[in-house]
Write an enzyme that holds these catalytic residues in place. Structure first.
Site: not given
Ligand code: KIV
Length: 280
Positions: A46-47, A85, A115, A117, A184
């Site tokens: 989600d970056s 994510d 994924k 958090e 992270e």
């Molecule tokens: O969203 C993302 O790209 C991430 C990585 C930085 C691990 O969670």
């Protein structure tokens, strides 16, 4: 070229302590195709809220947007395990929400794992998603979806109490069924201790060399980022933004002086059909 075997979740788990895992982010088909063969996992992070959308944080990314980007990456990936994510707001309300979101990522976007958090508070969601047959990667330390609570993108686990909290959280997500864990922006000695204290692979980003694997944001390690302040842990392996600037500069010059397109880039064949006569 020999066809590489598709990486599956059990392959990732088996690599703990034996062979380092390599993960990079990807957000679209073109980049995913370029990275796929050389990495074990592609993370549709989600970056993309910052990298692709230009926001200051990841909080505005929607599940629909994640599905859209993950679909392109899954279409490109022939080798790497695609991890998608779950964005902010798609799982925090509870396990049922989390499962529904994870199912969309698998069914519509074709990812092999999701994924999310957090530690203790997301363990029930992890267990529920895993129970449904969807592998979950956990994410601890600097968790960008807690941007406001953490007061920005800061290194985590610097004092003893926070460090112990992270060790406990790592063991909790493992017990809940996570198959791997992103760490992270935490001190390297703490990442080493966490890595030694769990049986699942840890994937570090700003967490030192002793994790079982590493992940970076592809755009950052390729030197494409020209607008965000780089995190200290990023290493630019090349500077694509300079190559792009040079290429665009040359193209613009050639267009302006009429040197592009030249004969090689034009269709010069004679017209074979007469233009249609207009009706009188
Ligand atoms: O969203 C993302 O790209 C991430 C990585 C930085 C691990 O969670």
């Amino acid at each position: 070229m020999q066809k590489q075997k598709r990486v599956m979740v059990p392959d990732v788990v088996k690599r703990k302590g034996t062979e380092k895992l390599v993960m990079l982010t990807a957000y679209d088909f073109t980049m995913a195709r370029l990275l796929d063969e050389q990495v074990d996992m592609l993370l549709v992070g989600d970056s993309l809220g910052c990298v692709v959308q230009g926001n200051d944080n990841t909080l505005g990314v929607t599940l629909d947007q994640m599905v859209y980007h993950a679909t392109m990456v899954s279409r490109a990936a022939r080798h790497a395990l695609v991890v998608g994510d779950l964005p902010f707001g798609s799982y925090q309300a509870g396990a049922e929400d989390a499962l529904r979101s994870a199912m969309r990522m698998v069914k519509e976007a074709g990812v092999g794992a999701v994924k999310l958090e957090g530690g203790g508070r997301v363990c029930e969601s992890i267990a529920t998603i895993v129970e449904a047959g969807i592998p979950v990667m956990a994410h601890l330390g600097l968790t960008p979806q807690s941007f406001h609570a953490l007061g920005g993108n800061r290194v985590q686990g610097k004092n003893l109490e926070d460090a112990q909290r992270l060790i406990d959280a790592a063991q909790a997500v493992e017990r809940a069924g996570a198959f791997a864990l992103v760490l992270e922006a935490i001190p390297a000695p703490l990442a080493r201790e966490i890595t030694a204290s769990v049986a699942i692979p840890t994937i570090g980003i700003g967490a030192g060399a002793d994790c079982d694997g590493q992940v970076l944001v592809a755009n950052d390690m390729l030197g494409l980022n020209s607008s965000r302040a780089p995190m200290q842990f990023n290493k630019e392996y090349c500077v694509l933004r300079d190559m792009i600037a040079g290429a665009v500069n040359q193209y613009a010059k050639e267009v302006r002086k009429g040197a592009f397109p030249d004969a090689e880039h034009s269709y010069l064949a004679e017209r074979t059909r007469q233009p249609r006569l207009s009706r009188i």
